[in-house]
Design an enzyme around this catalytic site. Structure first.
Site, mmCIF file in Angstrom:
data_model
loop_
_atom_site.group_PDB
_atom_site.id
_atom_site.type_symbol
_atom_site.label_atom_id
_atom_site.label_comp_id
_atom_site.label_asym_id
_atom_site.label_seq_id
_atom_site.Cartn_x
_atom_site.Cartn_y
_atom_site.Cartn_z
ATOM 1 N N ASP A 206 0.795 -1.236 0.000
ATOM 2 C CA ASP A 206 0.000 0.000 0.000
ATOM 3 C C ASP A 206 0.824 1.280 0.000
ATOM 4 O O ASP A 206 0.301 2.337 0.331
ATOM 5 C CB ASP A 206 -0.946 0.006 1.201
ATOM 6 C CG ASP A 206 -0.203 0.280 2.506
ATOM 7 O OD1 ASP A 206 0.949 -0.133 2.620
ATOM 8 O OD2 ASP A 206 -0.798 0.921 3.384
ATOM 9 N N GLU A 207 2.072 1.199 -0.370
ATOM 10 C CA GLU A 207 2.896 2.401 -0.316
ATOM 11 C C GLU A 207 3.984 2.338 -1.383
ATOM 12 O O GLU A 207 4.551 1.274 -1.625
ATOM 13 C CB GLU A 207 3.552 2.496 1.067
ATOM 14 C CG GLU A 207 3.883 3.890 1.480
ATOM 15 C CD GLU A 207 4.294 3.942 2.955
ATOM 16 O OE1 GLU A 207 4.466 5.048 3.455
ATOM 17 O OE2 GLU A 207 4.446 2.888 3.584
#
Length: 462
Positions: free
Chosen positions: A94-95
DNA sequence: TCTGGGGTCCTAATCCTA
DNA sequence: TCTGTAGGATTAGGACCC
């Protein structure tokens, strides 16, 4: 992405929107992977033991992670990032860092801000989820900016303002400063980033060692010239299991290590890799952790070789008192094996290691029929009632809530766990694709959730 | 009711070898 | 051949991140 796993679950399950949601291991030794912002109000946060989370937020929804589901969303988001620039460095599901300049997507503050605004809108349109954007002149500052932007925001650090902004912040703001380093610095009277800069490079190196000292001092001065690197190669592959109950039986420990070695090799091969150093990890009953490693003459992906090495390493470990975790890893990776070379030389190798691996039988686990494993949060389909998800199960019963990402919050029904009309299902997409020619874009399937922190979950956890 | 899983990077001790 | 040494490889542990 903001509280990624929890947000994905809320988008997938309308009845959870606005509610405290905690995703993590549900066993007796589970920890929180992600807590929704509603759950954080109660003091629940990542890495907290699940038991503690349940005490703090007894009315939250507790779900096991569905990594395959999150991965599909992650790929959509990474796709949007790669459309901005070829230089995308994922840090996790998610990053990611994106070099906007390299992609021509931005060349100054205004164009960067615009790219960020568009990106957030695109993420929303394609995935139905919110993500936050941090914009800055280097990776460290972009990371800090994105932390400040959460949830559902955008923060840009103007060039020239970096030092003034960082100065008063806690040393813990800097990436790489965790509890131990933070404590170390605190004992030396260093609490803020300004105080790191004042202490000077020599003092930092004296306190923290060469690498960490130099790096931290540079960061305190807002200096970070690390490039965004796409395509980072893995350095190791490992698997580990924490057991619900400590294992005391030495034979069982040995069998588990064999199983883990096989699983590790499967992962290794899945990635088309081999490795030269075998690592055994043992966490004992008292949480003390030790590792033992052995480096082979050449890289291998042969399960028998890894199993034997792991077994040898285990011989040097005292497991009396019990072990709570076992792990097997391989490092010193290569994309060829020593056996390959021998095989090429001899030209007579007939049986592939595939077959050896197939012979390994799983050990130490009570076989459970697949249809009885109803895991909380997982999707199901009922022949008559349609799509839903498992709210809970036990005592021969499974409770299902019937709803889809685009429906209203649904009804709950309970079935026998062996109900023939009930079967596991794949997650439904969060956003429905419009038919071809209808603008071509995607439409957010989730009703607009309130982005205001609404302090739901009335009352406090006692 | 303590404390997951999969990683990366760094350091320090020790051993080996040129 | 013996000795001292420098430096690389190996090993173990710890901190940190998501």
């Amino acid at each position: 992405m903001d509280a990624f796993f929890a947000q994905a679950e809320q988008a997938s399950k309308p009845s959870l929107r606005g509610r405290a949601v905690v995703v993590g291991g549900l066993g007796p030794r589970g920890v929180v992977a992600t807590a929704s912002y509603e759950a954080r109000v109660f003091g629940v946060h990542s890495a907290m033991p699940m038991a503690q989370a349940r005490r703090r937020a007894p009315n939250a929804a507790y779900l096991v992670p569905r990594f395959a589901f999150y991965r599909t969303i992650s790929e959509q988001v990474m796709g949007l990032l790669r459309a901005l620039s070829p230089l995308v460095e994922p840090l996790s599901l998610d990053e990611a860092f994106v070099d906007l300049e390299a992609g021509g997507a931005a060349w100054d503050s205004d164009s960067a801000r615009l790219a960020g605004i568009r990106l957030r809108a695109d993420i929303r349109a394609v995935t139905g989820l919110t993500g936050s954007v941090g914009l800055a002149s280097c990776k460290m500052l972009a990371k800090i900016a994105s932390e400040q932007a959460k949830p559902d925001g955008l923060v840009l650090i103007e060039p020239g303002t970096e030092r003034a902004l960082l100065g008063p912040m806690s040393v813990r703001t800097l990436p790489g400063v965790g509890p131990a380093t933070g404590d170390h610095l605190r004992r030396a009277g260093i609490l803020t980033i300004d105080e790191i800069a004042e202490a000077g490079e020599d003092e930092l190196v004296r306190l923290l060692g060469k690498a960490h000292g130099h790096a931290l001092y540079a960061m305190a001065l807002a200096r970070d010239d690390r490039p965004v690197v796409a395509e980072r190669e893995a350095k190791s592959v490992s698997v580990e299991d924490t057991y619900d109950v400590d294992i005391h039986d030495r034979v069982r420990v040995e069998l588990e290590v064999q199983r883990l070695a096989d699983r590790c090799v499967r992962r290794l091969r899945g990635a088309g890799l081999s490795g030269r150093t075998i690592v055994l990890k043992v966490r004992r009953y008292d949480f003390s952790t030790l590792t033992r490693s052995e480096t082979l003459r050449g890289p291998t992906d042969d399960p028998a070789v890894v199993r034997e090495a792991a077994a040898r390493l285990l011989d040097s470990v005292d497991s009396t008192g019990g072990v709570r975790l076992l792990g097997v890893g391989v490092s010193g990776l290569a994309d060829f094996t020593q056996e390959d070379l021998f095989a090429q030389a001899a030209g007579d190798r007939t049986d592939g290691p595939e077959e050896e691996l197939a012979e390994v039988e799983p050990v130490g686990e009570v076989p459970v029929p697949v249809e009885h494993q109803w895991r909380p949060g997982h999707d199901v389909r009922h022949a008559g009632l349609g799509h839903g998800w498992v709210q809970g199960s036990g005592l021969g019963r499974v409770t299902v809530r019937f709803e889809t990402p685009e429906s209203e919050p649904g009804r709950v029904r309970t079935f026998r766990t062996d109900d023939p009309e009930l079967e596991p299902a794949d997650p439904l997409p969060l956003v429905r694709r419009r038919p071809e020619g209808d603008g071509g874009g995607a439409v957010a399937g989730a009703p607009d959730p309130e982005t205001e922190p609404s302090g739901v979950e009335s009352g406090n956890s006692a």
